[in-house]
Scaffold this motif. Structure first.
Motif, PDB file in Angstrom:
ATOM      1  N   GLU A   1      67.422  12.169  33.629  1.00  0.00           N
ATOM      2  CA  GLU A   1      66.674  11.638  32.496  1.00  0.00           C
ATOM      3  C   GLU A   1      67.242  10.307  32.034  1.00  0.00           C
ATOM      4  O   GLU A   1      66.525   9.418  31.602  1.00  0.00           O
ATOM      5  CB  GLU A   1      66.683  12.648  31.345  1.00  0.00           C
TER       6      GLU A   1
ATOM      7  N   GLU B   1      65.212   7.060  37.703  1.00  0.00           N
ATOM      8  CA  GLU B   1      64.107   7.828  37.144  1.00  0.00           C
ATOM      9  C   GLU B   1      63.223   6.941  36.271  1.00  0.00           C
ATOM     10  O   GLU B   1      62.000   7.051  36.278  1.00  0.00           O
ATOM     11  CB  GLU B   1      64.646   9.003  36.328  1.00  0.00           C
ATOM     12  N   LYS B   2      63.867   6.052  35.522  1.00  0.00           N
ATOM     13  CA  LYS B   2      63.113   5.121  34.686  1.00  0.00           C
ATOM     14  C   LYS B   2      62.262   4.191  35.543  1.00  0.00           C
ATOM     15  O   LYS B   2      61.089   3.923  35.237  1.00  0.00           O
ATOM     16  CB  LYS B   2      64.107   4.308  33.840  1.00  0.00           C
TER      17      LYS B   2
ATOM     18  N   LYS C   1      61.138   4.837  38.538  1.00  0.00           N
ATOM     19  CA  LYS C   1      60.054   5.636  39.117  1.00  0.00           C
ATOM     20  C   LYS C   1      58.917   5.809  38.118  1.00  0.00           C
ATOM     21  O   LYS C   1      57.734   5.694  38.451  1.00  0.00           O
ATOM     22  CB  LYS C   1      60.596   6.995  39.547  1.00  0.00           C
ATOM     23  N   GLU C   2      59.282   6.075  36.860  1.00  0.00           N
ATOM     24  CA  GLU C   2      58.271   6.262  35.818  1.00  0.00           C
ATOM     25  C   GLU C   2      57.468   4.977  35.608  1.00  0.00           C
ATOM     26  O   GLU C   2      56.241   5.005  35.487  1.00  0.00           O
ATOM     27  CB  GLU C   2      58.958   6.676  34.513  1.00  0.00           C
ATOM     28  N   GLU C   3      58.199   3.843  35.566  1.00  0.00           N
ATOM     29  CA  GLU C   3      57.524   2.564  35.378  1.00  0.00           C
ATOM     30  C   GLU C   3      56.620   2.239  36.563  1.00  0.00           C
ATOM     31  O   GLU C   3      55.524   1.709  36.394  1.00  0.00           O
ATOM     32  CB  GLU C   3      58.561   1.455  35.182  1.00  0.00           C
TER      33      GLU C   3
ATOM     34  N   ASN D   1      55.082   4.368  38.607  1.00  0.00           N
ATOM     35  CA  ASN D   1      53.881   5.207  38.535  1.00  0.00           C
ATOM     36  C   ASN D   1      52.929   4.705  37.462  1.00  0.00           C
ATOM     37  O   ASN D   1      51.702   4.713  37.627  1.00  0.00           O
ATOM     38  CB  ASN D   1      54.257   6.658  38.256  1.00  0.00           C
ATOM     39  N   PHE D   2      53.503   4.243  36.330  1.00  0.00           N
ATOM     40  CA  PHE D   2      52.685   3.730  35.233  1.00  0.00           C
ATOM     41  C   PHE D   2      51.937   2.461  35.669  1.00  0.00           C
ATOM     42  O   PHE D   2      50.748   2.305  35.420  1.00  0.00           O
ATOM     43  CB  PHE D   2      53.580   3.441  34.023  1.00  0.00           C
TER      44      PHE D   2
ATOM     45  N   THR E   1      55.700   2.296  28.772  1.00  0.00           N
ATOM     46  CA  THR E   1      55.070   3.373  29.547  1.00  0.00           C
ATOM     47  C   THR E   1      54.525   4.503  28.686  1.00  0.00           C
ATOM     48  O   THR E   1      54.252   5.591  29.190  1.00  0.00           O
ATOM     49  CB  THR E   1      56.094   3.961  30.544  1.00  0.00           C
ATOM     50  N   SER E   2      54.390   4.282  27.395  1.00  0.00           N
ATOM     51  CA  SER E   2      53.897   5.357  26.526  1.00  0.00           C
ATOM     52  C   SER E   2      52.446   5.690  26.864  1.00  0.00           C
ATOM     53  O   SER E   2      51.644   4.817  27.182  1.00  0.00           O
ATOM     54  CB  SER E   2      54.003   4.944  25.055  1.00  0.00           C
TER      55      SER E   2
END
Length: 369
Positions: A36, A41-42, A44-46, A48-49, A71-72
């Motif tokens: 987390e 991980e950050k 990856k999240e960005e 995907n966003f 990314t909210s």
């Protein structure tokens, strides 16, 4: 000598495994917390966003500020709503701009075109139907951007020679009017692709000058008084659809095979007594309708598996040449319109059944004996 009996305390084994399970769960929790907080991980999240935003067509400037990506989920919803609203506004603006180039007029209270039309020479389409208008004015030559002249079900008795100046015209629809002739100047509309003169009842010929229309792929001259296929039609090298039904044809020309691109040929309700062998040379012909004619012999070669024909209809063709009596309708034009609507639905039904195996051929040789 006695036997040794080994005794295990199961509670010890159970406690051992419970300890191991607790340690594993604790490790999983620590790993989840680590991931987390992990930069990977950050990222990856960005990633995907950003991929989701690109898929929805959202511009980068909307979610990336000074190199940082928000990314909210709420931001994504907000951006998407804003994007949809903008697209809707663009679509409305496009429709508005499109309508600026289209003139529409309908209703039997119209007996002539409005005077203001003469000033709107930027128009690209006229859609005029169900009026009492009899004359198309000569100033039509001013509409150099004209692409579509859609004039069905009016009272038009003639077309002006000035129509030949519309070099960009692609479609001319004058079906169900009162035309008795077509101006030869129409042959100068070299970009014409679709010609519909059906249901005028009194047309007997088309001018030879229409031979120049090499881009025409659709011709409908049904519901008139043609006694033969016009020579100009035989010279339309790109013709794919020909409807000459409900006329006075007694035979077809022996050089009908000049129409090498022809795919659909509608000949129903004429006075044909035979079909020429030349029809077999039309290698792209897939639909032939000769219903309600006077055929006295069967062209059995049409059912040969080597022909591309998928459907041949010879319904209501008596062996003996007997006169058919048509049902009485309100008017001749009403009957023609009914026939055309019926055949349109008929052909649409055939297209829906187009998924038959390639080795199957749909052939209907129904005769009234």
């Amino acid at each position: 000598m006695g036997h040794k009996v080994v005794v295990f305390d199961t509670s010890v084994i159970r406690a051992l495994w419970e300890t191991r399970v607790k340690k594993h769960k604790a490790w999983q929790k620590q790993e989840a917390e680590r991931l987390e907080k992990s930069a990977l991980e950050k990222i990856k999240e960005e990633w995907n966003f950003v991929a989701e935003c690109r898929r929805k067509g959202i511009p980068q400037a909307a979610y990336c500020k000074n190199g940082f990506i928000d990314t909210s989920v709420r931001l994504l919803d907000k951006i998407e709503r804003s994007s949809l609203a903008r697209q809707s506004a663009i679509s409305k603006e496009r429709d508005k701009r499109s309508s600026e180039f289209v003139f529409e007029l309908t209703g039997q209270h119209w007996k002539e075109l409005p005077d203001s039309l003469k000033e709107q020479t930027h128009l690209k389409e006229w859609h005029i139907s169900n009026t009492l208008i009899q004359i198309i004015p000569k100033y039509i030559e001013l509409f150099q951007a004209m692409r579509i002249l859609d004039l069905p079900k009016n009272q038009i008795s003639c077309l002006p020679a000035e129509i030949g100046h519309l070099k960009n015209l692609k479609e001319l629809n004058v079906r169900f009017n009162h035309l008795k002739s077509i101006p030869p100047e129409l042959g100068d509309c070299e970009n014409l692709e679709k010609l519909d003169c059906s249901g005028n009842l009194e047309l007997t010929e088309l001018p030879f000058e229409l031979s120049n229309l090499k881009q025409v792929s659709f011709v409908d001259i049904s519901g008139n008084k043609f006694s033969s296929v016009p020579i100009c039609v035989l010279r339309m090298s790109n013709l794919q659809w020909l409807d000459i039904s409900n006329n006075n044809l007694s035979d077809l020309p022996q050089d009908i095979d000049r129409l090498r691109e022809l795919q659909t040929f509608l000949l129903y309700k004429n006075k044909l007594t035979y079909l020429p062998f030349a029809l077999l040379n039309l290698k792209k012909l897939t639909l032939l309708v000769v219903s309600g004619d006077h055929l006295v012999e069967l062209p059995t070669a049409l059912s040969d598996s080597s022909t591309p024909l998928k459907f041949v209809s010879l319904i209501d063709n008596p062996i003996e040449n007997t006169q058919c009596q048509d049902e009485t309708m309100e008017s001749e034009q009403d009957r023609q319109h009914f026939d055309k609507e019926f055949m349109k639905a008929y052909i649409e039904d055939l297209k829906e059944r187009e998924s038959v195996p390639s080795y199957a051929t749909k052939v209907s040789f129904s005769l009234q004996l």
